[in-house]
Design an enzyme around this catalytic site. Sequence first.
Site, short mmCIF file in Angstrom:
data_model
loop_
_atom_site.label_atom_id
_atom_site.label_comp_id
_atom_site.label_asym_id
_atom_site.label_seq_id
_atom_site.Cartn_x
_atom_site.Cartn_y
_atom_site.Cartn_z
N LYS A 112 0.84 -1.21 0.00
CA LYS A 112 0.00 0.00 0.00
C LYS A 112 0.88 1.26 0.00
O LYS A 112 0.56 2.24 -0.66
CB LYS A 112 -0.96 -0.01 1.19
CG LYS A 112 -2.09 -1.03 1.01
CD LYS A 112 -3.30 -0.68 1.84
CE LYS A 112 -4.55 -1.39 1.37
NZ LYS A 112 -4.64 -2.80 1.70
N LYS A 192 -3.18 -8.51 -8.87
CA LYS A 192 -4.17 -9.08 -7.95
C LYS A 192 -5.43 -8.21 -7.92
O LYS A 192 -5.32 -6.98 -7.82
CB LYS A 192 -3.57 -9.15 -6.54
CG LYS A 192 -4.49 -9.83 -5.53
CD LYS A 192 -4.15 -9.47 -4.09
CE LYS A 192 -5.28 -8.70 -3.47
NZ LYS A 192 -5.33 -8.56 -2.04
N LYS A 195 -9.86 -4.21 -3.97
CA LYS A 195 -10.81 -3.10 -3.90
C LYS A 195 -10.12 -1.77 -4.11
O LYS A 195 -10.63 -0.89 -4.78
CB LYS A 195 -11.48 -3.08 -2.51
CG LYS A 195 -12.33 -4.28 -2.24
CD LYS A 195 -13.04 -4.09 -0.91
CE LYS A 195 -13.11 -5.37 -0.12
NZ LYS A 195 -11.96 -5.61 0.76
N1 AQP Z 1 -7.65 -11.18 -5.75
C1 AQP Z 1 -7.94 -12.02 -4.78
N2 AQP Z 1 -7.90 -13.37 -4.99
C2 AQP Z 1 -8.21 -14.26 -4.02
N3 AQP Z 1 -8.60 -13.88 -2.77
C3 AQP Z 1 -8.67 -12.57 -2.52
N4 AQP Z 1 -9.02 -11.87 -1.41
C4 AQP Z 1 -8.92 -10.55 -1.66
N5 AQP Z 1 -8.51 -10.34 -2.92
C5 AQP Z 1 -8.34 -11.57 -3.49
C6 AQP Z 1 -9.43 -12.49 -0.17
O1 AQP Z 1 -10.62 -11.84 0.28
C7 AQP Z 1 -10.63 -11.82 1.70
C8 AQP Z 1 -10.96 -10.46 2.18
O2 AQP Z 1 -9.94 -9.57 1.89
P1 AQP Z 1 -10.00 -8.09 2.49
O3 AQP Z 1 -11.02 -7.33 1.80
O4 AQP Z 1 -10.11 -8.12 3.94
O5 AQP Z 1 -8.58 -7.55 2.20
P2 AQP Z 1 -7.68 -7.72 0.97
O6 AQP Z 1 -7.12 -9.08 0.87
O7 AQP Z 1 -6.67 -6.64 1.09
O8 AQP Z 1 -8.69 -7.49 -0.22
P3 AQP Z 1 -8.66 -6.32 -1.18
O9 AQP Z 1 -9.78 -6.37 -2.12
O10 AQP Z 1 -7.29 -6.31 -1.80
O11 AQP Z 1 -8.93 -5.08 -0.25
P4 AQP Z 1 -8.17 -3.73 -0.06
O12 AQP Z 1 -7.91 -3.21 -1.44
O13 AQP Z 1 -9.13 -2.90 0.71
O14 AQP Z 1 -6.91 -4.03 0.68
C9 AQP Z 1 -9.27 -12.33 2.17
O15 AQP Z 1 -9.39 -13.68 2.57
C10 AQP Z 1 -8.42 -12.22 0.94
O16 AQP Z 1 -7.40 -13.20 0.92
#
Ligand code: AQP
Length: 326
Positions: A112, A192, A195
Amino acid sequence: MTTYLSGIQPSGLLHLGNYFGAIRPQVALQERDGDKFYFIADYHALTTSDDPEELRGHVREVAISYLACGLDPARASLFRQSDVPEVTELTWLLATVTGMGVLERAVSYKDKVARGLKPNVGLFLYPVLQASDILAYDSDFVPVGGDQVQHIELTQDMAGYFNGRYGEVFHRPEALVPSGRSAKVPGVDGEKMSKSYGNGIWLFETGKRLKKVVGRILTDSRPPEEPKDPDGLLLLDFLALFLEPGELEDWRERVRAGGEGAPGYGHLKVRLVEAIEEHFAPARERREALLQDPGEVDRILERGAAVARERARATRDRALRACGLR
Ligand code: AQP
């Protein structure tokens, strides 16, 4: 009794990565014996959110998404992280046994920051809060996408630091990662899906907006007739998430062979839009019904929090006694 626990940040609308990497395997675990705790990580979301109304809306949307995708509140506790304040107490206890260097190596923080986000202390402490969430419920397994494995290892380390100093307080958890493509779903840009990267496909998207976002999936300028290696095509990676093996192999073979009958990228996109709409049609219907009944969603979250809080309180008390605060 085996305990499963996982959380999702309400930092935006849930995307296909969240669904295949987390929600779908977590919902499937309902068929197994054991206690399941799934929480909406609203404390975590505060590290990157500054709009209270938007955050409230995302929390509700995550709850509704889980329920629409099949979470059964009779078999799993769904709750808001902030309804269990004991996890913030545990965060402090764990922070006092965790070295700065350990957190400086956390990939999600580094990632990040590398993307230009100005970090606050909360973002730096994210793995400690996450460890508290996991350890508070004596979790055996943490079903997550592949991107979270390092954080589960950090949790194991933190449990070890605390136990090493004060005796056996915390139970060591293991990550449970889906196999194959679901572990790391790519975004429309091939990175990847995330969000915060603006490269996601919302799982309830339909119609023109879905066509538009699928249209953004990265391709190249090679003509359909040119034979191509199907393993290098992002569009086929997306289709692999939805299609039956027979149909997928057929598309792959036609792409590999090239020539007259080979599909262009446009064809693959049309099939992907259809597949997404079809896959989520039942969930979209359940989502519409839940949107009409906010009271029911509130009741589910409250019941989930009551069960979760009882478990977390017992762990918090054990930890406080062990380190001399009781
Ligand atoms: N691209 C992905 N492929 C597989 N699994 C994924 N997860 C997230 N992106 C992928 C899984 O979703 C769960 C929740 O994740 P989160 O929202 O708590 O945080 P994250 O992993 O950081 O997801 P984002 O979308 O990337 O959110 P932001 O951008 O806000 O940081 C987890 O089990 C994660 O592994």
